[in-house]
Design an enzyme around this catalytic site. Structure first.
Site, PDB file in Angstrom:
ATOM      1  N   ARG A 187     -35.820   8.719  16.050  1.00  0.00           N
ATOM      2  CA  ARG A 187     -35.088   7.709  16.814  1.00  0.00           C
ATOM      3  C   ARG A 187     -36.075   6.739  17.471  1.00  0.00           C
ATOM      4  NH1 ARG A 187     -30.631   8.949  21.535  1.00  0.00           N
ATOM      5  NH2 ARG A 187     -32.387  10.046  22.508  1.00  0.00           N
ATOM      6  N   ASP A 474     -32.360  13.527  30.500  1.00  0.00           N
ATOM      7  CA  ASP A 474     -33.160  12.462  29.929  1.00  0.00           C
ATOM      8  C   ASP A 474     -32.718  11.140  30.554  1.00  0.00           C
ATOM      9  OD1 ASP A 474     -30.813  11.696  28.672  1.00  0.00           O
ATOM     10  OD2 ASP A 474     -31.513  12.122  26.639  1.00  0.00           O
TER      11      ASP A 474
END
Length: 573
Positions: A187, A474
């Protein structure tokens, strides 16, 4: 432009990383402002940088236009508009078409593990028993020069199978299993993030083109031999808001395939549907990427963040405490259902959301309770029709795998063909926008503040994935904390529960910040608190929560802090 004025003037095509003898060999118009490292030089070759520069020059104006379109959409939403299905693309939604067939190598994705591109993490994730490992340059990574370049080195070694890690503290060597390693997806960062350490024609490179370009250039050949069974590399694409942005990615893929001399459609990608505008464009996004798509993913934490951000100018759409905004909320359940129906109609994977729990080793009862929550969430996903799900920790993989295998069958790699295809048109705009229900409490404000400050403190010191209160946090969950605090302060939310009758304002928030900082110091210990960047994080987080105008992303301001304080990307953060 971020970081451009930090270093003084340098002629194009040179490096400020150590002089002529020690600098990187860069092509014309490219400047490296990160520190020189011999390992990094194997990634930052002249040929690889030429490829990144080609991508930057070809696509930068389209990317800038797409970001301007985001600003225009935000202006409309702030003036009272709401997202919806585009009448101009109704024919795409109603026409029967399918994406390219899913490659056999990634047909089975029933459990995927995610994590940053750290060396030990990569090895453990590939060995974890998951079907896929998504290596993350985005929300789980603090984008320091060291992290980004070391991550490229690590992935190159992972693709060629040579990756090892010697944990000196434990005197243990980690290496890849001989077989049954997870398939590797990568990603890159979103369109909005720049890379201040690489300048192309005098301006910072687009971060995702750096991440994609360097990884693809060095790994497409080896990847196809070891991972892809004739297809690949594989990617996850974050933060998109519409099909215009998907079209840019499709053109980037086609440009890369042509450059490498590989077949069109070799690169495959899953798009995270993690912004509210994108949920109304899922058919259109898949249509743009139809030769390169392997599905969509419910990026549910960022989706909650996007719901708040999209409706920042709508005082009638305030969210309850963040832990109450789960998949049983009407707007969240319909988001998931529409994604499943859309993907299966178009012949690709519909991936479920993240299980953020982490094992609680010192409390077996609490650990079992957490695992039970995970099982229930995954059972909901597989019964709804998802083809796979995400886990943040290897310890969750057996539980997730068991649920999906028991309900999907061990010989059935996915549910693309077997699930009954319900009509997507029965899910309306109102279903996707319904206001969530629940209370707003003082403890919710405290938790947002405590999590936001601690996550940002870790991020500023180079760590982007942080275990806090038995959850893996996160950037997405930190963003929820920030924008919810901002929204509650802006509109003077009246709190429920113990805070009954109390309205949130700068004065109350200031007291909460002070008390939560004291609690953080008690929890982490005085020595760690003193050495950490908690005070700097507190200032940044407080400023963003109390600003007149909501910043689009927490990480933009925080990235400027990294660049200013560590201009050459020193490993000693």
């Amino acid at each position: 432009m971020m970081g451009v004025g930090t270093y003084g003037n340098t002629a194009p095509g040179t490096s400020r990383s150590g002089g002529a003898a020690a600098g990187y060999d860069v092509p014309e118009g490219v400047e490296i402002r990160g520190r020189f490292d011999e390992e990094f030089a194997k990634i930052l070759t002249k040929e690889a940088l030429e490829f990144v520069a080609e991508l930057q020059r070809e696509f930068r104006n389209r990317i800038k236009y797409a970001l301007e379109c985001r600003k225009e959409a935000k202006r409309r939403y702030n003036e009272g508009a709401v997202p919806g299905f585009d009448p101009a693309t109704k024919f795409i939604r109603e026409t029967n078409w399918v994406c390219a067939p899913v490659p056999p190598a990634v047909a089975d994705r029933r459990v995927e593990i995610t994590g940053p591109v750290e060396r030990k993490m990569i090895i453990n994730a590939l060995n974890s028993g998951a079907k896929v490992f998504m290596a993350d340059f985005e929300d789980a990574l603090s984008p320091t020069w060291e992290n980004l370049m070391r991550g490229q080195v690590n992935l190159k070694d992972a693709v060629d199978g040579s990756i090892t890690f010697h944990d000196k503290a434990r005197n243990r060597v980690y290496k890849l299993n001989d077989k049954n390693t997870a398939k590797l997806f990568v990603r890159p960062r979103g369109w909005h993030l720049l890379e201040a350490h690489i300048l192309i024609d005098g301006e910072p490179a687009t971060g995702c083109l750096v991440d994609f370009g360097l990884y693809f250039f060095h790994n497409y050949a080896g990847f196809r031999q070891t991972q892809g069974a004739g297809f690949g590399p594989f990617f996850y694409l974050p933060k998109m808001e519409n099909s215009r942005e998907a079209k840019i990615w499709n053109c980037v893929f086609e440009r890369a395939e042509k450059k490498a001399g590989i077949e069109r459609g070799s690169i495959r990608a899953t798009v995270l549907i993690e912004t509210l505008p994108a949920v109304f464009q899922m058919d259109e996004i898949l249509h743009e990427l139809r030769d390169h798509s392997v599905g969509l993913n419910c990026g549910r934490w960022d989706y909650i963040f996007s719901y708040i951000k999209t409706f920042q100018g709508h005082p009638d759409r305030l969210l309850p405490d963040r832990f109450l905004v789960g998949m049983t909320q009407h707007f969240m359940r319909n988001y998931s259902d529409l994604l499943i129906r859309t993907c299966h109609r178009r012949g690709v994977h519909a991936m479920g959301g993240m299980a953020a729990q982490i094992p609680i080793r010192d409390d077996p009862a609490a650990n079992e309770a957490a695992l039970d929550l995970v099982r229930k969430d995954k059972l909901r996903e597989v019964k709804a029709g998802h083809d796979g799900t995400w886990a943040a920790h290897p310890g969750l993989i057996p539980a997730c795998m068991e649920v999906f295998t028991n309900n999907m069958g061990s010989n059935n790699p996915n549910q693309i063909q077997s699930m009954r295809r319900e009509d997507a048109s029965s899910i309306t705009e109102e279903d996707l926008l319904e206001r969530p229900r629940g209370v707003r409490t003082l403890e919710g404000l405290r938790l947002n503040t405590r999590v936001g400050i601690q996550y940002l403190a870790a991020w500023l010191t180079g760590t982007g994935s942080v275990p806090l209160y038995n959850l893996m946090e996160d950037a997405a969950t930190a963003e929820i904390s920030r924008v919810q605090n901002w929204q509650w302060i802006k509109y003077g939310v009246e709190l429920d529960g113990d805070g009954l009758g109390v309205r949130v304002g700068n004065e109350l928030f200031g007291r909460v910040v002070e008390e939560e900082m004291q609690r953080i110091e008690r929890e982490v210990g005085k020595e760690k608190f003193k050495k950490g960047m908690y005070k700097e994080a507190c200032k940044l987080f407080t400023r963003q929560c109390t600003a007149q105008t909501l910043d689009d992303f927490l990480t933009l301001d925080a990235y400027n802090h990294i660049v200013m304080h560590h201009p050459r990307g020193s490993s000693r953060l």
